[in-house]
Write an enzyme that holds these catalytic residues in place. Structure first.
Site, short mmCIF file in Angstrom:
data_model
loop_
_atom_site.label_atom_id
_atom_site.label_comp_id
_atom_site.label_asym_id
_atom_site.label_seq_id
_atom_site.Cartn_x
_atom_site.Cartn_y
_atom_site.Cartn_z
N ASN A 111 0.84 -1.21 0.00
CA ASN A 111 0.00 0.00 0.00
C ASN A 111 0.87 1.25 0.00
O ASN A 111 1.95 1.27 0.57
CB ASN A 111 -0.99 -0.01 1.17
CG ASN A 111 -0.45 0.70 2.41
OD1 ASN A 111 -0.51 1.93 2.51
ND2 ASN A 111 0.11 -0.06 3.35
N PHE A 115 -1.52 8.17 4.38
CA PHE A 115 -2.31 8.77 5.47
C PHE A 115 -3.58 9.45 4.97
O PHE A 115 -3.89 10.59 5.34
CB PHE A 115 -1.49 9.80 6.26
CG PHE A 115 -0.47 9.23 7.20
CD1 PHE A 115 -0.42 7.88 7.49
CD2 PHE A 115 0.47 10.08 7.82
CE1 PHE A 115 0.53 7.37 8.36
CE2 PHE A 115 1.41 9.58 8.69
CZ PHE A 115 1.45 8.23 8.96
N SER A 175 5.47 5.16 8.73
CA SER A 175 4.85 4.94 7.42
C SER A 175 5.85 5.30 6.34
O SER A 175 6.46 6.38 6.39
CB SER A 175 3.60 5.80 7.27
OG SER A 175 3.24 5.82 5.89
N ASN A 177 5.04 6.04 3.40
CA ASN A 177 4.32 6.73 2.33
C ASN A 177 4.17 8.24 2.52
O ASN A 177 3.50 8.90 1.74
CB ASN A 177 2.94 6.09 2.15
CG ASN A 177 3.06 4.62 1.80
OD1 ASN A 177 3.86 4.26 0.94
ND2 ASN A 177 2.32 3.77 2.49
N THR A 178 4.74 8.78 3.60
CA THR A 178 4.79 10.23 3.78
C THR A 178 6.26 10.61 3.72
O THR A 178 7.03 10.23 4.61
CB THR A 178 4.16 10.64 5.14
OG1 THR A 178 2.77 10.29 5.12
CG2 THR A 178 4.29 12.14 5.39
N LYS A 217 5.62 3.51 17.18
CA LYS A 217 5.58 2.46 16.13
C LYS A 217 6.72 2.67 15.15
O LYS A 217 6.83 3.73 14.53
CB LYS A 217 4.23 2.50 15.40
CG LYS A 217 4.08 1.37 14.38
CD LYS A 217 2.64 1.22 13.95
CE LYS A 217 2.46 0.14 12.90
NZ LYS A 217 1.07 0.02 12.45
N ASN A 246 5.84 -1.46 11.35
CA ASN A 246 5.05 -1.01 10.21
C ASN A 246 5.43 -1.84 8.98
O ASN A 246 6.15 -2.83 9.11
CB ASN A 246 5.30 0.49 9.98
CG ASN A 246 4.06 1.20 9.50
OD1 ASN A 246 3.42 0.76 8.54
ND2 ASN A 246 3.70 2.29 10.16
C1 LIG Z 1 -3.80 -0.92 3.64
C2 LIG Z 1 -2.96 -0.67 4.87
C3 LIG Z 1 -3.03 0.56 5.51
C4 LIG Z 1 -2.25 0.80 6.65
N1 LIG Z 1 -2.35 2.02 7.29
C5 LIG Z 1 -1.65 2.24 8.42
C6 LIG Z 1 -1.78 3.46 9.14
O1 LIG Z 1 -2.56 4.34 8.79
N2 LIG Z 1 -1.01 3.63 10.25
C7 LIG Z 1 -0.14 2.68 10.70
O2 LIG Z 1 0.52 2.88 11.73
N3 LIG Z 1 -0.02 1.50 10.06
C8 LIG Z 1 -0.74 1.26 8.94
N4 LIG Z 1 -0.61 0.07 8.28
C9 LIG Z 1 0.37 -0.93 8.77
C10 LIG Z 1 -0.28 -1.97 9.68
O3 LIG Z 1 -0.80 -1.39 10.84
C11 LIG Z 1 0.77 -3.04 10.09
O4 LIG Z 1 1.79 -2.43 10.84
C12 LIG Z 1 1.40 -3.74 8.88
O5 LIG Z 1 0.45 -3.91 7.84
C13 LIG Z 1 1.98 -5.11 9.25
O6 LIG Z 1 1.00 -5.97 9.75
P1 LIG Z 1 0.26 -7.09 8.84
O7 LIG Z 1 1.33 -7.86 8.13
O8 LIG Z 1 -0.53 -7.90 9.81
O9 LIG Z 1 -0.61 -6.34 7.89
C14 LIG Z 1 -1.38 -0.20 7.13
C15 LIG Z 1 -1.32 -1.44 6.49
C16 LIG Z 1 -2.10 -1.69 5.37
C17 LIG Z 1 -2.01 -3.04 4.70
#
Ligand SMILES: Cc1cc2nc3c(=O)[nH]c(=O)nc-3n(C[C@H](O)[C@H](O)[C@H](O)COP(=O)(O)O)c2cc1C
Length: 366
Positions: A111, A115, A175, A177-178, A217, A246
């Protein structure tokens, strides 16, 4: 229901583009279309850490419920806690679509949302409107606007704004992406950031408010020396714990090379090993009493138990939910309960750190 989701629900959702499917899932949760499942009430699974009590150690990770639309519906699926956000002071659109990509063969997602969220005001109104139901801790994950002139001030404002409605806070500086956000992980910036958010909490405590833990985080794309610095800064601040991790910029372990070239953060199964190694290295640096939350590729009771044995007090997941469906929290907690029982220990807490040394000795994949 499991069968229904696996065979019909998942096929339908996967026929849609990922962001549309996500919107539909939120609507289904809001409207009560997804049946409630009882949270597993097993004393073996209760976790007490950072001053909070969790009925079980499995939480929904940030990003699923960015605008605090469905925290109680998520808790009703059997999660022990959930984290809303990331929320930024002002609403922002995020990056152009498409910006979420499924790598189905790898049970992974890339992704580059950036934000996208409706801002503090909208999330605050929703959290205030929750009423008195309190089935588990709801954390608020705070971030900074892309065009902010003072990013540290954005985080501080997040703590101040949500202080009365959050059970805990997550300061998300990881993140990918910022642009420039991960620079806040460098030692000097991190010291200033942590002081600022802890000062905001101290002001509320002075005014008589309850204590709210604050977690940091971090990214999984860090060198050993970065981990040394983050651990030192964290331990010398009043921060209560670290969430590891993350999404990653690495594409290691991805077989679906056609999609691997999409830019953004990778989550799901290919992230499991990297995030677990970084988690264990953080456990070694912070000692046994510090709160650590393990995230990245958890999609089964075995994976959750591995994270816990590597050093996590709690785990979170997001991508596993997309692939396995709404019964996942229930399945994991059931499996974890059996794993604790078989281990002969009294509580899940007794498993924390069993395998830290082994995981921490592995190199972070390059
Ligand atoms: C579509 C998507 C959006 C996410 N948005 C955020 C976010 O806004 N803030 C954040 O701290 N992590 C965000 N994450 C990261 C997740 O919280 C997590 O740290 C990461 O996906 C690893 O866990 P997983 O393998 O179980 O998905 C996002 C992940 C995905 C897939």
């Amino acid at each position: 229901m499991d069968f229904l989701y696996q065979d019909i629900g998942r096929k339908l959702l996967f026929a849609l583009d990922p962001e549309t499917a996500h919107g539909l899932s939120l609507r289904a949760l809001k409207s009560g279309l997804v049946p409630r499942t009882k949270a597993r009430r097993a004393s073996r699974l209760v976790v007490r850490t950072a001053g909070l009590v969790f009925a079980n150690p499995v939480g929904m990770a940030a990003g699923f419920d960015k605008n605090a639309e469905v925290p109680d519906a998520i808790l009703d699926l059997g999660f022990g806690f959930t984290e809303v956000g990331t929320v930024t002071p002002h609403a922002q659109e995020g990056n152009p679509k498409p910006r979420i990509f499924r790598l189905a063969d790898d049970h992974a997602i890339i992704n580059r949302l950036g934000f996208n969220n409706k801002g503090h005001k909208a999330a605050l109104a929703r959290l205030k409107g929750r009423g008195r139901r309190r089935h588990g801790p709801v954390g608020v994950n705070v971030g900074a606007n892309k065009d902010s002139a003072d990013r540290i001030a954005d985080y501080r404002l997040g703590i101040e704004t949500f202080y009365d409605v959050a059970d805990y806070f997550t300061v998300n500086i990881s993140s990918p992406n910022t642009p420039g956000l991960r620079d806040l992980q460098s030692r000097e910036n991190l010291g200033l950031l942590l002081k600022s958010v802890c000062d905001a909490r101290a002001a509320r405590l002075d005014a008589g408010a309850h204590y709210r833990p604050i977690f940091l985080k971090i990214a999984p794309d860090l060198a050993e020396s970065d981990l040394d610095e983050i651990a030192a800064e964290t331990l010398s601040s009043s921060i209560d714990g670290v969430i590891v991790s993350n999404t990653t910029l690495s594409r290691k372990g991805v077989s679906q090379t056609s999609r691997a070239s999409e830019s953004g953060g990778l989550s799901g199964r290919p992230l499991f090993e990297r995030s677990t190694i970084v988690l264990a290295k953080m456990r070694e640096r912070t000692g046994s009493e510090f709160t650590l939350i393990g995230v990245g590729g958890v999609d089964s009771a075995e994976a959750a138990a591995t994270k816990i044995r590597a050093g996590a007090n709690l785990v979170q997941l997001y991508t596993g939910f997309v692939y396995q469906g709404p019964l996942l929290a229930q399945q994991i907690t059931k499996g974890l309960d059996q794993i604790v029982k078989r281990s002969g220990r009294a509580s899940i807490h007794d498993l924390v750190g069993d395998d830290t040394r082994d995981w921490a000795s592995r190199p972070i994949p390059v």
